[in-house]
Scaffold this motif. Structure first.
Motif, PDB file in Angstrom:
ATOM      1  N   VAL A 170       0.829  -1.207   0.000  1.00  0.00           N
ATOM      2  CA  VAL A 170       0.000   0.000   0.000  1.00  0.00           C
ATOM      3  C   VAL A 170       0.865   1.259   0.000  1.00  0.00           C
ATOM      4  CG1 VAL A 170      -1.960  -1.088   1.181  1.00  0.00           C
ATOM      5  CG2 VAL A 170      -0.132  -0.025   2.524  1.00  0.00           C
ATOM      6  N   ALA A 171       0.234   2.342  -0.427  1.00  0.00           N
ATOM      7  CA  ALA A 171       0.865   3.660  -0.369  1.00  0.00           C
ATOM      8  C   ALA A 171      -0.242   4.707  -0.288  1.00  0.00           C
ATOM      9  CB  ALA A 171       1.743   3.905  -1.591  1.00  0.00           C
ATOM     10  N   ARG A 178       3.139  11.959  -6.283  1.00  0.00           N
ATOM     11  CA  ARG A 178       4.480  12.537  -6.361  1.00  0.00           C
ATOM     12  C   ARG A 178       5.464  11.619  -7.083  1.00  0.00           C
ATOM     13  NH1 ARG A 178       5.184  12.683  -1.368  1.00  0.00           N
ATOM     14  NH2 ARG A 178       6.870  11.187  -1.009  1.00  0.00           N
ATOM     15  N   MET A 179       5.351  10.299  -6.841  1.00  0.00           N
ATOM     16  CA  MET A 179       6.368   9.368  -7.324  1.00  0.00           C
ATOM     17  C   MET A 179       5.888   8.441  -8.430  1.00  0.00           C
ATOM     18  SD  MET A 179       8.924  10.281  -5.519  1.00  0.00           S
ATOM     19  CE  MET A 179      10.040   8.972  -6.000  1.00  0.00           C
ATOM     20  N   GLY A 180       4.579   8.422  -8.697  1.00  0.00           N
ATOM     21  CA  GLY A 180       4.050   7.522  -9.705  1.00  0.00           C
ATOM     22  C   GLY A 180       3.606   6.205  -9.088  1.00  0.00           C
ATOM     23  N   THR A 181       2.736   5.498  -9.816  1.00  0.00           N
ATOM     24  CA  THR A 181       2.184   4.231  -9.324  1.00  0.00           C
ATOM     25  C   THR A 181       2.886   3.056  -9.996  1.00  0.00           C
ATOM     26  OG1 THR A 181       0.020   5.247  -8.956  1.00  0.00           O
ATOM     27  CG2 THR A 181       0.092   2.844  -9.095  1.00  0.00           C
ATOM     28  N   PRO A 182       3.484   2.154  -9.232  1.00  0.00           N
ATOM     29  CA  PRO A 182       4.137   0.988  -9.838  1.00  0.00           C
ATOM     30  C   PRO A 182       3.106   0.083 -10.514  1.00  0.00           C
ATOM     31  CG  PRO A 182       4.065   0.769  -7.452  1.00  0.00           C
ATOM     32  CD  PRO A 182       3.617   2.147  -7.755  1.00  0.00           C
ATOM     33  N   VAL A 184       4.196  -2.940 -12.296  1.00  0.00           N
ATOM     34  CA  VAL A 184       4.703  -4.310 -12.151  1.00  0.00           C
ATOM     35  C   VAL A 184       5.677  -4.305 -10.973  1.00  0.00           C
ATOM     36  CG1 VAL A 184       4.418  -4.882 -14.594  1.00  0.00           C
ATOM     37  CG2 VAL A 184       6.593  -3.912 -13.793  1.00  0.00           C
ATOM     38  N   PRO A 185       5.917  -5.469 -10.358  1.00  0.00           N
ATOM     39  CA  PRO A 185       6.785  -5.505  -9.178  1.00  0.00           C
ATOM     40  C   PRO A 185       8.143  -4.850  -9.387  1.00  0.00           C
ATOM     41  CG  PRO A 185       5.631  -7.587  -9.382  1.00  0.00           C
ATOM     42  CD  PRO A 185       5.299  -6.791 -10.618  1.00  0.00           C
ATOM     43  N   GLU A 186       8.734  -5.030 -10.558  1.00  0.00           N
ATOM     44  CA  GLU A 186      10.069  -4.488 -10.787  1.00  0.00           C
ATOM     45  C   GLU A 186      10.097  -2.963 -10.728  1.00  0.00           C
ATOM     46  OE1 GLU A 186      10.091  -8.559 -11.536  1.00  0.00           O
ATOM     47  OE2 GLU A 186       8.713  -7.028 -12.369  1.00  0.00           O
ATOM     48  N   ASP A 187       8.955  -2.320 -10.871  1.00  0.00           N
ATOM     49  CA  ASP A 187       8.898  -0.859 -10.745  1.00  0.00           C
ATOM     50  C   ASP A 187       9.256  -0.397  -9.330  1.00  0.00           C
ATOM     51  OD1 ASP A 187       8.122  -0.657 -13.366  1.00  0.00           O
ATOM     52  OD2 ASP A 187       5.988  -0.355 -12.926  1.00  0.00           O
ATOM     53  N   LEU A 188       9.176  -1.311  -8.370  1.00  0.00           N
ATOM     54  CA  LEU A 188       9.475  -0.941  -6.984  1.00  0.00           C
ATOM     55  C   LEU A 188      10.931  -0.543  -6.788  1.00  0.00           C
ATOM     56  CD1 LEU A 188       7.457  -3.685  -5.057  1.00  0.00           C
ATOM     57  CD2 LEU A 188       6.861  -1.266  -5.319  1.00  0.00           C
ATOM     58  N   HIS A 189      11.802  -0.921  -7.706  1.00  0.00           N
ATOM     59  CA  HIS A 189      13.212  -0.534  -7.594  1.00  0.00           C
ATOM     60  C   HIS A 189      13.364   0.984  -7.614  1.00  0.00           C
ATOM     61  CE1 HIS A 189      14.549  -4.610  -7.634  1.00  0.00           C
ATOM     62  NE2 HIS A 189      14.218  -4.845  -8.894  1.00  0.00           N
ATOM     63  N   ALA A 190      12.384   1.679  -8.180  1.00  0.00           N
ATOM     64  CA  ALA A 190      12.454   3.140  -8.266  1.00  0.00           C
ATOM     65  C   ALA A 190      11.682   3.812  -7.124  1.00  0.00           C
ATOM     66  CB  ALA A 190      11.910   3.609  -9.613  1.00  0.00           C
ATOM     67  N   HIS A 191      11.256   3.012  -6.137  1.00  0.00           N
ATOM     68  CA  HIS A 191      10.437   3.556  -5.060  1.00  0.00           C
ATOM     69  C   HIS A 191      11.075   3.326  -3.688  1.00  0.00           C
ATOM     70  CE1 HIS A 191       6.734   4.682  -7.260  1.00  0.00           C
ATOM     71  NE2 HIS A 191       7.147   3.763  -8.134  1.00  0.00           N
ATOM     72  N   ALA A 234       3.540   5.084   5.791  1.00  0.00           N
ATOM     73  CA  ALA A 234       2.861   5.052   4.487  1.00  0.00           C
ATOM     74  C   ALA A 234       1.760   6.112   4.435  1.00  0.00           C
ATOM     75  CB  ALA A 234       2.285   3.661   4.230  1.00  0.00           C
ATOM     76  N   LEU A 235       0.993   6.251   5.505  1.00  0.00           N
ATOM     77  CA  LEU A 235      -0.059   7.267   5.554  1.00  0.00           C
ATOM     78  C   LEU A 235       0.511   8.671   5.405  1.00  0.00           C
ATOM     79  CD1 LEU A 235      -2.245   5.807   8.441  1.00  0.00           C
ATOM     80  CD2 LEU A 235      -3.006   6.194   6.085  1.00  0.00           C
ATOM     81  N   ALA A 236       1.724   8.862   5.918  1.00  0.00           N
ATOM     82  CA  ALA A 236       2.364  10.177   5.837  1.00  0.00           C
ATOM     83  C   ALA A 236       2.987  10.440   4.469  1.00  0.00           C
ATOM     84  CB  ALA A 236       3.425  10.307   6.929  1.00  0.00           C
ATOM     85  N   GLY A 237       2.889   9.469   3.556  1.00  0.00           N
ATOM     86  CA  GLY A 237       3.426   9.661   2.210  1.00  0.00           C
ATOM     87  C   GLY A 237       4.919   9.464   2.103  1.00  0.00           C
ATOM     88  N   VAL A 238       5.504   8.759   3.083  1.00  0.00           N
ATOM     89  CA  VAL A 238       6.960   8.561   3.080  1.00  0.00           C
ATOM     90  C   VAL A 238       7.372   7.504   2.075  1.00  0.00           C
ATOM     91  CG1 VAL A 238       8.939   7.864   4.492  1.00  0.00           C
ATOM     92  CG2 VAL A 238       7.150   9.330   5.465  1.00  0.00           C
ATOM     93  N   GLY A 239       6.557   6.476   1.903  1.00  0.00           N
ATOM     94  CA  GLY A 239       6.948   5.410   0.995  1.00  0.00           C
ATOM     95  C   GLY A 239       5.866   4.357   0.873  1.00  0.00           C
ATOM     96  N   ILE A 240       6.269   3.191   0.354  1.00  0.00           N
ATOM     97  CA  ILE A 240       5.370   2.062   0.125  1.00  0.00           C
ATOM     98  C   ILE A 240       5.665   0.997   1.176  1.00  0.00           C
ATOM     99  CG2 ILE A 240       4.736   0.251  -1.514  1.00  0.00           C
ATOM    100  CD1 ILE A 240       5.519   2.108  -3.783  1.00  0.00           C
ATOM    101  N   ALA A 241       4.610   0.375   1.706  1.00  0.00           N
ATOM    102  CA  ALA A 241       4.796  -0.647   2.736  1.00  0.00           C
ATOM    103  C   ALA A 241       4.028  -1.908   2.372  1.00  0.00           C
ATOM    104  CB  ALA A 241       4.327  -0.123   4.092  1.00  0.00           C
ATOM    105  N   ARG A 242       4.521  -3.037   2.840  1.00  0.00           N
ATOM    106  CA  ARG A 242       3.812  -4.319   2.711  1.00  0.00           C
ATOM    107  C   ARG A 242       3.478  -4.786   4.127  1.00  0.00           C
ATOM    108  NH1 ARG A 242       4.602 -10.094   2.316  1.00  0.00           N
ATOM    109  NH2 ARG A 242       3.120 -10.952   0.782  1.00  0.00           N
TER     110      ARG A 242
END
Length: 300
Positions: A170-171, A178-182, A184-191, A234-242
């Motif tokens: 989630v994000a 701000r950063m775009g929506t991944p 495919v999984p490999e897009d996470l390398h840019a996040h 994640a709620l604060a917009g810092v990053g993506i979490a699982r």
């Protein structure tokens, strides 16, 4: 058992109380006896043992060495009797202090909201709950019931499954804007992927693509030891979490978080167990709490 044997625990209680109160008259008031009854009880003990246990002065009672030994033995025996009686009474009506250990997020969001109903059902139980992602030592007596996630280590503890949970990535909408929506999984390398700091060789997230399960290394600039912190970040917009689905249901429903990469979710589930010492011989308060959790959280 003879009457004399049955009376000995009563005499022990009188002796212990007299020593604790410091005088025969104070012990008599505490026990609602006459001072002469207290004195006679002490005399019977000394006569039976053939030794002097107490030296009486004008100000206080002084234990002899034999009296000191008898005091410690009597305290231990009375404590054992009280414990046995409490356990037997507990079987009929659950009561006493119940120490519960639960993970921070699951405890706050799932366990704590149920406690009001539980104590209403069992007014004789005092629930002592600790919320922490540090595992409490149940076998060592630091908790009566602990809620554990995932595979359980081999131990002498008894485990009862009370539910299960999945995980989602989630994000916050602000982060994605701000950063775009991944896609495919490999897009996470840019996040910025927020991770747990539990000890492991490499931080990876599992995915399933074209029927194949695989683990993708991810990285970010913050790690935490509990899922609640990761959700807050994640709620604060810092990053993506699982994180566990139980911890984000309300935020997803309210639109505060967005679920990502669900077509690649491997559907892995974690069992949730209540673990405790003992099986059929466990105290009634433990049995009542575990059965309550199964009723409220377990699946048919």
């Amino acid at each position: 058992m003879t009457r004399a044997m049955a009376d000995r625990s009563g005499e022990m209680e009188i002796f212990v109380t007299a020593v604790r109160e410091g005088s025969l008259s104070a012990a008599a008031r505490r026990l609602e006896l006459t001072p002469s009854a207290v004195s006679r009880a002490l005399a019977r003990i000394e006569a039976r043992l053939g030794v002097r246990l107490i030296t009486r002065t004008t100000r206080r009672l002084v234990l002899t060495p034999e009296g000191d030994a008898y005091l410690h033995a009597a305290q231990r025996i009375l404590a054992d009797i009280a414990e046995v009686e409490e356990e037997l009474a507990d079987q009929a009506s659950p009561r006493g202090r119940l120490r519960v250990s639960a993970a921070l997020a699951h405890g706050r969001l799932v366990i704590v909201p149920l406690l009001g109903e539980f104590v209403a059902r069992h007014p004789g139980i005092l629930v002592d709950i600790s919320l922490s992602d540090t595992l409490e030592d149940v076998a060592g007596g630091r908790a009566d019931v602990a809620i554990r996630f995932g595979p359980l280590a081999d131990s002498a503890l008894t485990a009862r499954k009370i539910g299960e949970t999945g995980r989602s990535i989630v994000a916050a909408p602000a982060y994605l804007a701000r950063m775009g929506t991944p896609q495919v999984p490999e897009d996470l390398h840019a996040h910025n992927c927020l991770n747990f700091n539990f000890r492991r060789a490499e931080p990876v997230w599992p995915f399933r693509q074209d029927g194949r399960d695989y683990a993708l290394p991810v990285g970010g600039n913050i790690e935490a030891n509990n899922g609640e912190t990761l959700v807050e970040l994640a709620l604060a917009g810092v990053g993506i979490a699982r994180v566990g689905t139980f911890s984000i249901a309300a935020d997803l429903a309210a639109g505060r978080l967005v679920s990502l990469l669900e077509p690649f979710n491997p559907g892995d589930r974690e069992d949730i167990h209540a673990v405790f010492v003992g099986g059929a011989t466990r105290p009634a308060r433990v049995r009542a709490f575990v059965e309550f959790l199964v009723e409220k959280l377990g699946k048919p």
